[in-house]
Scaffold this motif. Structure first.
Motif, PDB file in Angstrom:
ATOM      1  N   LEU A   1      73.535 -31.765  44.096  1.00 53.03           N
ATOM      2  CA  LEU A   1      74.134 -32.500  43.920  1.00 53.03           C
ATOM      3  C   LEU A   1      74.045 -33.937  43.754  1.00 53.03           C
ATOM      4  O   LEU A   1      72.912 -34.261  43.311  1.00 53.03           O
ATOM      5  N   GLN A   2      74.448 -34.852  42.437  1.00 50.66           N
ATOM      6  CA  GLN A   2      74.717 -35.979  41.846  1.00 50.66           C
ATOM      7  C   GLN A   2      75.730 -37.370  43.282  1.00 50.66           C
ATOM      8  O   GLN A   2      76.670 -36.623  43.128  1.00 50.66           O
ATOM      9  N   LEU A   3      74.593 -38.042  43.014  1.00 46.21           N
ATOM     10  CA  LEU A   3      75.179 -38.911  43.549  1.00 46.21           C
ATOM     11  C   LEU A   3      75.272 -40.295  42.345  1.00 46.21           C
ATOM     12  O   LEU A   3      74.250 -40.524  41.755  1.00 46.21           O
TER      13      LEU A   3
ATOM     14  N   LEU B   1      79.164 -39.287  45.061  1.00 49.80           N
ATOM     15  CA  LEU B   1      78.632 -37.750  45.011  1.00 49.80           C
ATOM     16  C   LEU B   1      79.448 -36.480  44.381  1.00 49.80           C
ATOM     17  O   LEU B   1      80.895 -36.125  44.782  1.00 49.80           O
ATOM     18  N   ARG B   2      79.070 -36.215  43.884  1.00 49.22           N
ATOM     19  CA  ARG B   2      79.771 -34.929  42.437  1.00 49.22           C
ATOM     20  C   ARG B   2      79.422 -34.042  43.456  1.00 49.22           C
ATOM     21  O   ARG B   2      77.479 -33.916  43.552  1.00 49.22           O
ATOM     22  N   SER B   3      79.951 -32.628  43.588  1.00 48.97           N
ATOM     23  CA  SER B   3      79.180 -31.562  43.426  1.00 48.97           C
ATOM     24  C   SER B   3      78.921 -30.590  42.913  1.00 48.97           C
ATOM     25  O   SER B   3      79.053 -30.593  41.182  1.00 48.97           O
ATOM     26  N   GLY B   4      78.384 -29.411  42.256  1.00 49.66           N
ATOM     27  CA  GLY B   4      77.442 -28.856  41.369  1.00 49.66           C
ATOM     28  C   GLY B   4      78.902 -28.020  41.002  1.00 49.66           C
ATOM     29  O   GLY B   4      78.961 -27.284  39.302  1.00 49.66           O
ATOM     30  N   LYS B   5      80.087 -28.243  41.331  1.00 52.20           N
ATOM     31  CA  LYS B   5      80.921 -27.435  41.211  1.00 52.20           C
ATOM     32  C   LYS B   5      82.243 -28.651  40.297  1.00 52.20           C
ATOM     33  O   LYS B   5      83.086 -28.592  39.217  1.00 52.20           O
ATOM     34  N   GLY B   6      81.932 -29.507  40.691  1.00 50.95           N
ATOM     35  CA  GLY B   6      82.087 -30.735  39.432  1.00 50.95           C
ATOM     36  C   GLY B   6      83.285 -31.724  40.208  1.00 50.95           C
ATOM     37  O   GLY B   6      83.582 -32.604  39.802  1.00 50.95           O
ATOM     38  N   HIS B   7      83.358 -31.017  41.571  1.00 48.73           N
ATOM     39  CA  HIS B   7      84.398 -32.032  42.333  1.00 48.73           C
ATOM     40  C   HIS B   7      83.548 -33.623  43.115  1.00 48.73           C
ATOM     41  O   HIS B   7      82.678 -33.313  42.452  1.00 48.73           O
ATOM     42  N   GLU B   8      84.719 -34.469  43.281  1.00 52.01           N
ATOM     43  CA  GLU B   8      83.964 -35.991  43.830  1.00 52.01           C
ATOM     44  C   GLU B   8      84.150 -35.953  44.807  1.00 52.01           C
ATOM     45  O   GLU B   8      85.664 -35.486  45.053  1.00 52.01           O
TER      46      GLU B   8
ATOM     47  N   ASN C   1      82.468 -27.539  52.038  1.00 55.57           N
ATOM     48  CA  ASN C   1      82.713 -26.708  53.138  1.00 55.57           C
ATOM     49  C   ASN C   1      84.119 -25.864  52.150  1.00 55.57           C
ATOM     50  O   ASN C   1      84.066 -25.578  51.869  1.00 55.57           O
ATOM     51  N   MET C   2      84.899 -27.346  51.847  1.00 54.80           N
ATOM     52  CA  MET C   2      85.808 -27.211  50.801  1.00 54.80           C
ATOM     53  C   MET C   2      85.175 -26.993  49.178  1.00 54.80           C
ATOM     54  O   MET C   2      85.600 -25.082  49.519  1.00 54.80           O
ATOM     55  N   ASP C   3      84.047 -27.478  49.457  1.00 58.35           N
ATOM     56  CA  ASP C   3      84.016 -26.558  47.508  1.00 58.35           C
ATOM     57  C   ASP C   3      83.529 -26.120  47.798  1.00 58.35           C
ATOM     58  O   ASP C   3      83.759 -24.558  46.606  1.00 58.35           O
TER      59      ASP C   3
END
Length: 82
Positions: A4-6, A55-62, A77-79
């Motif tokens: 995860l990226q913040l 906050l960005r997930s590993g799949k690129g969702h923010e 969960n959604m990601d």
């Protein structure tokens, strides 16, 4: 390991609050949080300057601020399902 990226910057009190909220969410050890300093990159400043913390997930969702622990868990969960 799920990264995860913040996106954050120095002196941002909302970013500090977001980081603490993420840690309080009780994520499994499978998640690793990386703090990304946007101030070192003009492109990131342009993209996130008025939106941080993000906050960005590993799949690129923010997930944009404001968020709480429940929103973080729902987001992840959604990601995982997408």
């Amino acid at each position: 390991m799920i990264k995860l990226q913040l996106f954050t910057t120095a002196g941002c009190h909302l970013c500090e609050l977001a980081e603490q909220t993420i840690h309080n969410a009780g994520l499994s050890p499978d998640y690793q949080l990386e703090l990304v300093e946007i101030g070192d990159n003009d492109q990131l400043v342009e993209q996130y300057g008025i939106r941080i913390p993000v906050l960005r997930s590993g799949k690129g969702h923010e997930l944009n601020w404001p968020f709480d622990e429940d929103a973080i868990l729902a987001f992840l969960n959604m990601d995982a399902r997408v």
